[in-house]
Scaffold this active site. Structure first.
Site, PDB file in Angstrom:
ATOM      1  N   LYS A 194       0.856  -1.189   0.000  1.00 26.97           N
ATOM      2  CA  LYS A 194       0.000   0.000   0.000  1.00 26.97           C
ATOM      3  C   LYS A 194       0.886   1.231   0.000  1.00 26.97           C
ATOM      4  O   LYS A 194       1.798   1.353   0.831  1.00 26.97           O
ATOM      5  CB  LYS A 194      -0.881  -0.004   1.267  1.00 26.97           C
ATOM      6  CG  LYS A 194      -1.799   1.187   1.377  1.00 26.97           C
ATOM      7  CD  LYS A 194      -3.136   0.929   0.711  1.00 26.97           C
ATOM      8  CE  LYS A 194      -3.926   2.184   0.445  1.00 26.97           C
ATOM      9  NZ  LYS A 194      -3.561   2.910  -0.787  1.00 26.97           N
ATOM     10  N   GLN A 219       7.286   3.825   3.766  1.00 24.14           N
ATOM     11  CA  GLN A 219       5.869   3.456   3.808  1.00 24.14           C
ATOM     12  C   GLN A 219       5.613   2.218   4.671  1.00 24.14           C
ATOM     13  O   GLN A 219       4.583   2.126   5.329  1.00 24.14           O
ATOM     14  CB  GLN A 219       5.384   3.202   2.373  1.00 24.14           C
ATOM     15  CG  GLN A 219       3.891   3.184   2.216  1.00 24.14           C
ATOM     16  CD  GLN A 219       3.282   4.587   2.111  1.00 24.14           C
ATOM     17  OE1 GLN A 219       3.798   5.437   1.395  1.00 24.14           O
ATOM     18  NE2 GLN A 219       2.203   4.826   2.825  1.00 24.14           N
ATOM     19  N   LYS A 265       5.519   3.525   8.233  1.00 24.65           N
ATOM     20  CA  LYS A 265       4.348   4.395   8.406  1.00 24.65           C
ATOM     21  C   LYS A 265       3.086   3.548   8.530  1.00 24.65           C
ATOM     22  O   LYS A 265       2.272   3.744   9.420  1.00 24.65           O
ATOM     23  CB  LYS A 265       4.257   5.306   7.180  1.00 24.65           C
ATOM     24  CG  LYS A 265       3.112   6.265   7.193  1.00 24.65           C
ATOM     25  CD  LYS A 265       3.006   6.995   5.858  1.00 24.65           C
ATOM     26  CE  LYS A 265       4.377   7.508   5.415  1.00 24.65           C
ATOM     27  NZ  LYS A 265       4.303   8.570   4.453  1.00 24.65           N
ATOM     28  N   LYS A 315       5.301   1.607  -3.146  1.00 29.52           N
ATOM     29  CA  LYS A 315       5.272   2.952  -3.733  1.00 29.52           C
ATOM     30  C   LYS A 315       5.503   2.812  -5.224  1.00 29.52           C
ATOM     31  O   LYS A 315       6.112   1.838  -5.670  1.00 29.52           O
ATOM     32  CB  LYS A 315       6.388   3.819  -3.127  1.00 29.52           C
ATOM     33  CG  LYS A 315       6.160   5.303  -3.278  1.00 29.52           C
ATOM     34  CD  LYS A 315       5.214   5.848  -2.224  1.00 29.52           C
ATOM     35  CE  LYS A 315       4.795   7.275  -2.537  1.00 29.52           C
ATOM     36  NZ  LYS A 315       4.048   7.877  -1.430  1.00 29.52           N
ATOM     37  N   GLY A 317      -2.678   8.276  -4.390  1.00 31.81           N
ATOM     38  CA  GLY A 317      -2.001   9.445  -4.948  1.00 31.81           C
ATOM     39  C   GLY A 317      -0.746   9.820  -4.190  1.00 31.81           C
ATOM     40  O   GLY A 317      -0.436   9.271  -3.130  1.00 31.81           O
ATOM     41  N   ASP A 318       0.008  10.713  -4.747  1.00 31.42           N
ATOM     42  CA  ASP A 318       1.173  11.336  -4.122  1.00 31.42           C
ATOM     43  C   ASP A 318       1.438  12.579  -4.970  1.00 31.42           C
ATOM     44  O   ASP A 318       0.524  13.054  -5.654  1.00 31.42           O
ATOM     45  CB  ASP A 318       2.376  10.362  -4.114  1.00 31.42           C
ATOM     46  CG  ASP A 318       3.535  10.864  -3.264  1.00 31.42           C
ATOM     47  OD1 ASP A 318       3.470  10.747  -2.035  1.00 31.42           O
ATOM     48  OD2 ASP A 318       4.523  11.393  -3.815  1.00 31.42           O
ATOM     49  N   THR A 371      -4.342  13.693   5.075  1.00 35.28           N
ATOM     50  CA  THR A 371      -2.919  13.797   5.403  1.00 35.28           C
ATOM     51  C   THR A 371      -2.637  15.117   6.136  1.00 35.28           C
ATOM     52  O   THR A 371      -1.954  15.138   7.170  1.00 35.28           O
ATOM     53  CB  THR A 371      -2.046  13.675   4.142  1.00 35.28           C
ATOM     54  OG1 THR A 371      -2.471  12.534   3.410  1.00 35.28           O
ATOM     55  CG2 THR A 371      -0.584  13.531   4.500  1.00 35.28           C
ATOM     56  N   ASN A 405      -1.890  19.030  -1.962  1.00 35.95           N
ATOM     57  CA  ASN A 405      -2.899  18.388  -1.132  1.00 35.95           C
ATOM     58  C   ASN A 405      -2.562  18.463   0.359  1.00 35.95           C
ATOM     59  O   ASN A 405      -3.391  18.871   1.180  1.00 35.95           O
ATOM     60  CB  ASN A 405      -3.054  16.928  -1.591  1.00 35.95           C
ATOM     61  CG  ASN A 405      -3.984  16.156  -0.697  1.00 35.95           C
ATOM     62  OD1 ASN A 405      -3.543  15.449   0.199  1.00 35.95           O
ATOM     63  ND2 ASN A 405      -5.283  16.310  -0.899  1.00 35.95           N
ATOM     64  N   SER A 441      -6.893   5.982   3.723  1.00 35.70           N
ATOM     65  CA  SER A 441      -7.001   5.101   2.555  1.00 35.70           C
ATOM     66  C   SER A 441      -7.451   3.708   2.998  1.00 35.70           C
ATOM     67  O   SER A 441      -8.269   3.059   2.328  1.00 35.70           O
ATOM     68  CB  SER A 441      -5.646   4.976   1.849  1.00 35.70           C
ATOM     69  OG  SER A 441      -5.431   6.076   0.999  1.00 35.70           O
TER      70      SER A 441
HETATM   71  P1  NDP Z   1       0.971  17.651  -4.508  1.00 38.00           P
HETATM   72  O1  NDP Z   1       1.421  17.260  -5.863  1.00 38.00           O
HETATM   73  O2  NDP Z   1      -0.462  17.873  -4.253  1.00 38.00           O
HETATM   74  O3  NDP Z   1       1.753  18.965  -4.048  1.00 38.00           O
HETATM   75  C1  NDP Z   1       3.128  19.017  -3.969  1.00 38.00           C
HETATM   76  C2  NDP Z   1       3.560  20.415  -3.592  1.00 38.00           C
HETATM   77  O4  NDP Z   1       4.972  20.393  -3.334  1.00 38.00           O
HETATM   78  C3  NDP Z   1       3.357  21.416  -4.701  1.00 38.00           C
HETATM   79  O5  NDP Z   1       3.119  22.685  -4.152  1.00 38.00           O
HETATM   80  C4  NDP Z   1       4.695  21.384  -5.441  1.00 38.00           C
HETATM   81  O6  NDP Z   1       5.000  22.557  -6.164  1.00 38.00           O
HETATM   82  C5  NDP Z   1       5.658  21.214  -4.297  1.00 38.00           C
HETATM   83  N1  NDP Z   1       6.862  20.497  -4.767  1.00 38.00           N
HETATM   84  C6  NDP Z   1       6.892  19.294  -5.388  1.00 38.00           C
HETATM   85  N2  NDP Z   1       8.154  18.963  -5.710  1.00 38.00           N
HETATM   86  C7  NDP Z   1       8.912  19.983  -5.291  1.00 38.00           C
HETATM   87  C8  NDP Z   1      10.294  20.234  -5.333  1.00 38.00           C
HETATM   88  N3  NDP Z   1      11.157  19.356  -5.892  1.00 38.00           N
HETATM   89  N4  NDP Z   1      10.746  21.382  -4.770  1.00 38.00           N
HETATM   90  C9  NDP Z   1       9.872  22.271  -4.198  1.00 38.00           C
HETATM   91  N5  NDP Z   1       8.553  22.077  -4.148  1.00 38.00           N
HETATM   92  C10 NDP Z   1       8.076  20.957  -4.669  1.00 38.00           C
HETATM   93  O7  NDP Z   1       1.564  16.527  -3.525  1.00 38.00           O
HETATM   94  P2  NDP Z   1       1.106  16.155  -2.053  1.00 38.00           P
HETATM   95  O8  NDP Z   1       0.680  17.366  -1.321  1.00 38.00           O
HETATM   96  O9  NDP Z   1       0.200  15.003  -2.152  1.00 38.00           O
HETATM   97  O10 NDP Z   1       2.488  15.592  -1.442  1.00 38.00           O
HETATM   98  C11 NDP Z   1       3.419  16.437  -0.779  1.00 38.00           C
HETATM   99  C12 NDP Z   1       4.338  15.596   0.075  1.00 38.00           C
HETATM  100  O11 NDP Z   1       3.561  14.857   1.039  1.00 38.00           O
HETATM  101  C13 NDP Z   1       5.152  14.533  -0.658  1.00 38.00           C
HETATM  102  O12 NDP Z   1       6.396  14.372  -0.006  1.00 38.00           O
HETATM  103  C14 NDP Z   1       4.333  13.274  -0.477  1.00 38.00           C
HETATM  104  O13 NDP Z   1       5.116  12.109  -0.595  1.00 38.00           O
HETATM  105  C15 NDP Z   1       3.846  13.477   0.945  1.00 38.00           C
HETATM  106  N6  NDP Z   1       2.659  12.712   1.313  1.00 38.00           N
HETATM  107  C16 NDP Z   1       1.474  12.845   0.632  1.00 38.00           C
HETATM  108  C17 NDP Z   1       0.367  12.136   1.017  1.00 38.00           C
HETATM  109  C18 NDP Z   1      -0.953  12.310   0.379  1.00 38.00           C
HETATM  110  O14 NDP Z   1      -1.934  11.748   0.889  1.00 38.00           O
HETATM  111  N7  NDP Z   1      -1.086  13.075  -0.698  1.00 38.00           N
HETATM  112  C19 NDP Z   1       0.437  11.150   2.127  1.00 38.00           C
HETATM  113  C20 NDP Z   1       1.704  11.149   2.846  1.00 38.00           C
HETATM  114  C21 NDP Z   1       2.756  11.887   2.405  1.00 38.00           C
HETATM  115  P3  NDP Z   1       4.860  22.576  -7.774  1.00 38.00           P
HETATM  116  O15 NDP Z   1       3.399  22.598  -8.030  1.00 38.00           O
HETATM  117  O16 NDP Z   1       5.576  23.798  -8.190  1.00 38.00           O
HETATM  118  O17 NDP Z   1       5.522  21.320  -8.269  1.00 38.00           O
END
Ligand code: NDP
Length: 449
Positions: free
Chosen positions: A90, A111, A114, A126, A165-166, A210, A241, A381
């Site tokens: 997962k 993961q 977690k 993943k 998603g991620d 999250t 997100n 999830s």
């Molecule tokens: P999104 O795609 O919704 O958002 C990602 C955000 O981070 C965007 O604002 C993006 O900016 C920015 N970002 C991405 N890559 C970079 C980078 N290399 N440098 C600077 N900014 C960056 O993703 P999520 O919010 O879902 O995920 C964010 C983090 O949380 C990740 O590490 C993910 O693994 C983790 N996570 C997410 C979960 C979930 O349920 N969604 C669960 C647990 C962990 P831009 O639009 O400019 O790329």
């Protein structure tokens, strides 16, 4: 360091020398479970550590698709099925140009721990692709998702492997992926993907989970140290997100969020972030955060020009990195400490470098570690999967209450384990210890497989 741990770390380095993020994640976990490993000499005989750091299976595949100009584009797809010890694999799918095997493995490894912390029956995995969704039309996104699923479908299933998603994979992408899976399989298997829209089997509160979960965890951590969100200044990196819903919940607890960012730069609004506008820019228009200034010309925009993100130079009581790995460097940690930060809550996976985490802990800053603090997404999830199995649904309030309870339990497990192993207040170690012991017990119980 314990000889057995040193030996396994050396072997892992040798075998994966070209995978820095993966080695960083392994080192952080193994270095913090020393006391536990010493208490259990049988771990070495049973090769518990060696088995823990070797994925059960890694799948890579070609993803060909046709863009709007009629050109054929080829991306690379991944699924790391890391551990099925305590449930089906997962973990999310990430679509981002930086995706490679090292990043997939570090995320899959994190993961496992977690998911163990959630207390729910889910293993660790993943996946993703080096596909860049930025600037692509809806049709291009759909064609890519369909091609990706045309290969992935044979490796997943609601009792086998359940992606979500991620980064770069939200509700739109999950919808296209699910549609293609259903078409190929000629069956509605609701629990094969999570993060689905409510209209075809998703869970209420999954989108928020999250970010909300992060704030529940940090709330518990602050409470344990006689503090709270009310009246605190907060900075949150990212505007995706996790960041958006962390901002929403922190604000509801009376904190003032003054900065958010994307990969180009950050906005600082001393009056407090206008979250409705951020949602409009990011969730609806899929625009850049700089556009915030069109409606709020008094806010400030700072361009990101190096690895040290400008958002961490802004004075804050609480910093919530919610964008990506290694986004808080040692330089940034020093700046945050100089500005009086009291707590750091990791919404993203491994957002602080090891040096940054060490610096925070050495300077008395509370750290909520990612594998515990952002577990609310995957926990919800699992609640989505259980609703799919029951062919029933819970209300938003019911899901949120379950999520809150899970996050409180996770915090308590981190706290108790930190205390048990003489590192009270170090929740990074507490999380690793709690999860590792559970997984090692499951490994012992299931024999050499
Ligand atoms: P999104 O795609 O919704 O958002 C990602 C955000 O981070 C965007 O604002 C993006 O900016 C920015 N970002 C991405 N890559 C970079 C980078 N290399 N440098 C600077 N900014 C960056 O993703 P999520 O919010 O879902 O995920 C964010 C983090 O949380 C990740 O590490 C993910 O693994 C983790 N996570 C997410 C979960 C979930 O349920 N969604 C669960 C647990 C962990 P831009 O639009 O400019 O790329």
């Amino acid at each position: 360091m314990n000889d057995y741990i040193s030996k396994v770390l050396e072997q892992t380095k040798k075998k994966n020398s070209h995978e820095p993020e993966y080695l960083q994640a392994v080192k952080e976990v193994l270095c913090s479970v020393e006391h536990l490993v010493e208490k259990h000499p049988e771990y070495e005989k049973l090769a518990i550590l060696e088995r823990m750091v070797e994925p059960e299976r890694i799948i890579t595949f070609r993803v060909p698709w046709v863009n709007d100009k009629g050109e054929v584009v080829v991306n690379r797809g991944f699924r790391v099925q890391f551990s099925s010890l305590i449930g089906p694999y997962k973990g999310g799918l990430r679509f981002h140009p930086t995706v490679n095997q090292s990043i997939m493995k570090f995320l899959g490894f994190e993961q496992i721990f977690k998911n163990a912390l959630t207390g729910l029956p889910i293993g660790g995995g993943k996946g993703g692709s080096d596909f860049d969704p930025k600037g692509k039309s809806d049709n291009e996104i759909m064609r890519f998702c369909q091609s990706f699923m045309t290969e992935l479908y044979r490796h997943i299933g609601q009792d086998v492997d359940v992606p979500a998603g991620d980064i770069g994979v939200g509700g739109r992408e999950i919808g296209y992926l699910f549609g293609q899976y259903k078409r190929i399989r000629n069956a509605y298997e609701g629990g094969v993907l999570t993060g689905k829209d409510i209209c075809y089997g998703g869970s209420l509160a999954r989108k928020e989970a999250t970010g909300y979960g992060l704030i529940f965890y940090v709330r518990e951590m602050l409470n344990a140290h006689a503090s709270c969100f009310k009246g605190k200044t907060v900075t949150i990196s990212g505007s995706g997100n996790v960041a958006i819903y962390a901002c929403e919940k922190a604000t509801s607890y009376g904190a003032k969020v003054v900065a958010m960012s994307d990969s180009n730069g950050c906005i600082y609004d001393k009056n407090g972030i206008d979250l409705d506008l951020i949602k409009q820019i990011k969730e609806v228009q899929r625009g850049r955060i700089k556009e915030y200034l069109n409606a709020h010309p008094d806010a400030e925009y700072m361009e990101k020009t190096s690895d040290d993100s400008p958002i961490w130079t802004i004075k804050a009581d609480i910093a919530l990195p919610c964008a990506t790995q290694n986004e808080v460097t040692l330089n940034s940690a020093k700046k945050l400490v100089e500005n009086g930060v009291i707590a750091v809550g990791e919404g993203a996976n491994m957002p602080c470098t090891q040096e940054a985490t060490d610096y925070f802990l050495a300077n008395g800053v509370l750290v909520a570690p990612a594998k515990a603090a952002n577990a609310g997404g995957v926990a919800t999830s699992a609640i989505e999967m259980s609703q799919n199995s029951m062919r029933y649904y819970y209300t938003f309030e019911e899901v949120e209450a379950k999520l809150e309870k899970i996050m409180v339990n996770i915090f308590n497990a981190c706290k108790e384990n930190a205390e048990k192993y003489d590192c009270a207040g170090n929740y990074v170690a507490g999380a690793n210890l709690a999860a590792f012991e559970k997984l090692a017990n499951a490994m012992k119980a299931q024999g050499v497989v």
